[in-house]
Design an enzyme around this catalytic site. Structure first.
Site, short mmCIF file in Angstrom:
data_model
loop_
_atom_site.label_atom_id
_atom_site.label_comp_id
_atom_site.label_asym_id
_atom_site.label_seq_id
_atom_site.Cartn_x
_atom_site.Cartn_y
_atom_site.Cartn_z
N GLU A 154 -8.67 -4.09 -1.01
CA GLU A 154 -8.16 -3.34 0.15
C GLU A 154 -8.76 -1.93 0.08
O GLU A 154 -8.34 -1.11 -0.74
CB GLU A 154 -6.64 -3.27 0.13
CG GLU A 154 -6.07 -2.54 1.34
CD GLU A 154 -4.61 -2.17 1.18
OE1 GLU A 154 -3.92 -2.05 2.21
OE2 GLU A 154 -4.16 -1.98 0.03
N ASP A 167 -4.78 -5.02 -4.10
CA ASP A 167 -4.07 -4.07 -3.26
C ASP A 167 -4.44 -2.64 -3.67
O ASP A 167 -4.63 -2.36 -4.86
CB ASP A 167 -2.56 -4.28 -3.43
CG ASP A 167 -1.73 -3.37 -2.56
OD1 ASP A 167 -1.67 -3.61 -1.35
OD2 ASP A 167 -1.17 -2.39 -3.10
#
Length: 782
Positions: free
Chosen positions: A254, A215
């Protein structure tokens, strides 16, 4: 995690009628039918080539209960929501505000996570963990820089954070990586912070994790690309990923390419891992909203081969109400994504209730499952996109063996050009629709709002009742007569009087134990219509070696009986086959002409003892480039013959054999060349003539090469215009190996995407006298 300032947050079931990975061509004019698959269909798919389903907010136990259905739908991997301890809250975003780097939160305990991983392995499903390594939980709104009271004491040290405030300039690379995104930003240059990340990730691996989604990856600095030689550069990715106990786990980050390349550094991250093509999801949604599917033709960002992860929507899109599409539109958009090449698609199971509850199960839809299995079966097949029905229908050709028809519009009669082999095809998605292909045209009635899946007959071969089929005459010979597991076997094919008579090229299509792990290997012409190749029988083989032959369009499969030879676990007592003697010196050679790696390493290991012996930790040692262009590495005498193995790699994500496969057994002098691991006799190998095409300037979605020779009384050509699809290699270049029998003084080539061509129309093609490349408009020696 989006960069915004506001707070974010055994096998009990036979699978459905689906494809397996095994691709065994039959006669071109036969009727195409679907076959039943088992969970073994996923065994030889890796996560990068397969499909992921994001189980947003599902508990570990609820996911475990759905594994049979997930496998039946063709998903190779599940992505679980963050498993770290999280800020106390019932909101979904709280899982993205971690309070530690340990396993266990409201979704389940450490033991429940282990149980999920163990059960998933039974279905050949990988488990990807969404990890938050960039930041920790904040104290609340207005206190974004303050570490939450709930954060573990080991993360309360001031020097564990950048302490530079919160980012407001998303086009400033320093701010993007060194300031916060709504939470306290971890000092990822710190060796101690890195050590904690390594410990946590390896603990996940020990529990059974097969991969990670990082993330907010673009907010952790790199030492390459836009970060190279900058004051904020750091070795986080090199150190953390380099110290994972399993180097074969699937990694993606990401990286939202939404500001500009300078601040996002997406190409830099792609040198370490797969990355998200996040905004292609928006492109897909816009395409189905407008019923103009041609909008979805181009990817949002240019990425190296096999480094793209994309989705119609992810948890951020859904939770922030950005999707704006209905269920039918979501199905059609997924059909486009799953049918395409050069992408790892991810499907979102939407949250329906509180944390841990079961989410949407529309992934069990018959059409979704059908296109998923189409994706798995078409691995390695190039794509060609066409449109019909006023652009409300997209046709995705994959090589010549499969086509997906994704129709958002009403029913209509289709008559379109196609790359499919001639024959009659029936939809494997359950509609009952049939299509006829003849002379490069596909015709038939397409139902409205439907995903149609067509593929060539025999993609799932039916195992024979006996593992051994007696060869016809002298068509196929193997040496030794009984192939030995773990040992090379020489295969000779005589095409005289058969369907491949006078072919300019022939490849062996082979597998083992009734067509496990099928693959193509080019053969060498040793005399008129006689071809030969050597392959190594996999150590996992237990019953048979399975063979058929092709020139790329025509097949010889022994009248659908195939050729199969019983394999032995030990050397046969029959006379020793005539092969070059294995020298005592152990040398590994690597022919880099087909991979074009910038760096060639070899990882040498021996697992026969109580612990793994290795020359050096992964990725091993750099190989030496010889004067003949080969790379070599010579082992010392203390390495055992019969137990030493090697894995070739580029120091990044590419490796041969592929991830999770056993390395090649090194006995004497051996070479990896043209997909084969064979004994090296000391002679320079015959160097193929290869045409290369650098697509970075043109960004074509399809790259073809038309090969012709006008020196004779008639024009000789490999295939009619637009020619044949080129192969995209690990470096991002497209290549085509000139078949044997073509002159290096008169052969010419034209590159094209089906409409645009180089050189332009009415100009003579480039002369292919040796391996050449077209790069930035210049045709030069490669």
């Amino acid at each position: 995690m989006r960069n915004k300032r506001y707070l974010r947050g055994i096998l009990a079931i036979l699978l459905a009628l689906v494809l397996t990975l095994q691709i065994l061509p039959q006669q071109a004019t036969s009727t195409i039918t679907s076959q039943a698959a088992t969970t073994n269909s996923l065994a030889n798919v890796n996560t990068r080539d397969g499909l992921i389903i994001q189980m947003h907010m599902w508990s570990f136990n609820n996911i475990k209960s759905k594994l049979p259905e997930i496998a039946a739908a063709g998903f190779k991997a599940i992505q679980v929501s963050p498993i770290q301890g999280a800020k106390n809250s019932s909101e979904w975003w709280s899982l993205y505000q971690p309070i530690n780097q340990s396993i266990g939160n409201p979704l389940g305990s450490r033991q429940e996570f282990q149980d999920l991983c163990s059960e998933a392995e039974k279905y050949n499903i990988d488990v990807i963990v969404d990890v938050i390594m960039n930041h920790v939980a904040n104290q609340g709104k207005g206190q974004e820089d303050v570490v939450s009271d709930q954060v573990s004491s080991e993360f309360k040290r001031t020097d564990f954070y950048h302490n530079k405030g919160q980012c407001s300039d998303w086009k400033n690379r320093w701010a993007v990586t060194q300031q916060g995104i709504g939470m306290p930003d971890l000092n990822t240059q710190s060796s101690e912070v890195q050590a904690k990340a390594i410990s946590f990730l390896n603990d996940c691996i020990a529990c059974g994790a097969d991969g990670f989604r990082f993330d907010a990856a673009k907010h952790i600095e790199t030492n390459v690309g836009e970060d190279a030689n900058k004051a904020w550069a750091g070795n986080y990715w090199t150190n953390v990923l380099g110290n994972l106990t399993n180097k074969n786990v699937f990694i993606y980050g990401e990286v939202l390419d939404e500001a500009n390349s300078e601040s996002d550094n997406i190409q830099g991250y792609a040198s370490f891992m797969s990355v998200t093509d996040h905004y292609y999801g928006s492109t897909l949604r816009n395409a189905v909203k407008s019923s103009n599917l041609s909008v979805a033709q181009n990817w949002n960002v240019n990425l190296p081969a096999n480094r793209r992860v994309s989705y119609v929507e992810n948890h951020d899109n859904y939770e922030h109400n950005e999707s704006g599409i209905n269920d039918d539109q979501r199905k059609i958009a997924w059909g486009i994504l799953a049918a395409r090449d050069n992408v790892t698609p991810m499907y979102l199971s939407r949250r329906t209730g509180s944390m841990g509850s079961v989410g949407t199960t529309d992934f069990e839809n018959t059409e979704i499952a059908a296109v998923n299995w189409f994706h798995n079966a078409m691995i390695g097949q190039s794509e060609y996109l066409r449109y019909s029905n006023n652009n409300s229908c997209m046709l995705v050709d994959r090589g010549r063996i499969g086509t997906a028809i994704i129709n958002e519009g009403g029913s209509f009669y289709l008559s379109s050009a196609t790359n499919l082999t001639s024959g009659t095809y029936t939809d494997n998605g359950g509609s009952g629709a049939t299509f006829n292909v003849s002379g490069g045209t596909i015709t038939g009635n397409v139902p409205g709002n439907r995903i149609i899946v067509l593929y060539q007959d025999g993609i799932n071969p039916t195992p024979s009742t006996s593992p051994t089929v007696t060869p016809i005459g002298d068509v196929v010979k193997v040496d030794p007569a009984t192939p030995v597991v773990g040992q090379p076997v020489s295969i000779t094919y005589n095409a005289t009087g058969r369907s491949l008579t006078n072919s300019s090229n022939v490849s062996l299509h082979w597998g083992y134990d009734n067509w496990k792990n099928p693959q193509n290997v080019p053969m060498t012409k040793i005399s008129d219509n006689t071809w030969s190749v050597s392959v190594t029988v996999p150590e996992s083989a237990t019953t048979s070696l399975n063979l058929v032959f092709t020139n790329g369009s025509v097949w010889d499969n022994n009248s659908s009986a195939n050729w199969s030879f019983t394999v032995s676990k030990q050397s046969s007592p029959t006379p020793t086959p005539t092969v070059s003697p294995i020298p005592s010196q152990k040398v590994a050679y690597f022919d880099n002409s087909s991979t074009n790696w910038n760096n060639v390493n070899v990882y040498v290991y021996d697992e026969s003892g109580s612990s793994v012996k290795q020359v050096a930790a992964w990725p091993g040692v750099a190989m030496t480039k010889e004067s003949n262009g080969l790379y070599s590495y010579t082992l010392s005498e203390d390495w055992n013959t019969g137990t030493t193995r090697v894995i070739f790699n580029n120091g990044g994500s590419s490796q041969i054999p592929a991830a999770k496969q056993t390395g090649y057994l090194l006995e004497g002098k051996m070479i990896y060349q043209n997909g084969n691991w064979i004994i090296y006799n000391g002679n320079n190998p015959v160097q193929s003539v290869v045409a290369y095409f650098d697509n970075s300037t043109y960004n074509w979605s399809n790259v073809n090469i038309y090969v012709y020779d006008e020196s004779g009384t008639s024009v000789k050509k490999v295939a009619a215009w637009p020619g044949v699809a080129m192969t995209k290699d690990s470096s991002g270049l497209y290549s085509y190996i000139l078949p044997d029998g073509w002159s290096t003084t008169s052969t010419r080539v034209i590159f094209n995407n089906g409409s645009t061509q180089i050189p332009s129309a009415n100009q003579q093609g480039y002369l292919l006298q040796k391996s050449m490349i077209l790069r930035n408009g210049t045709w030069s020696e490669y």
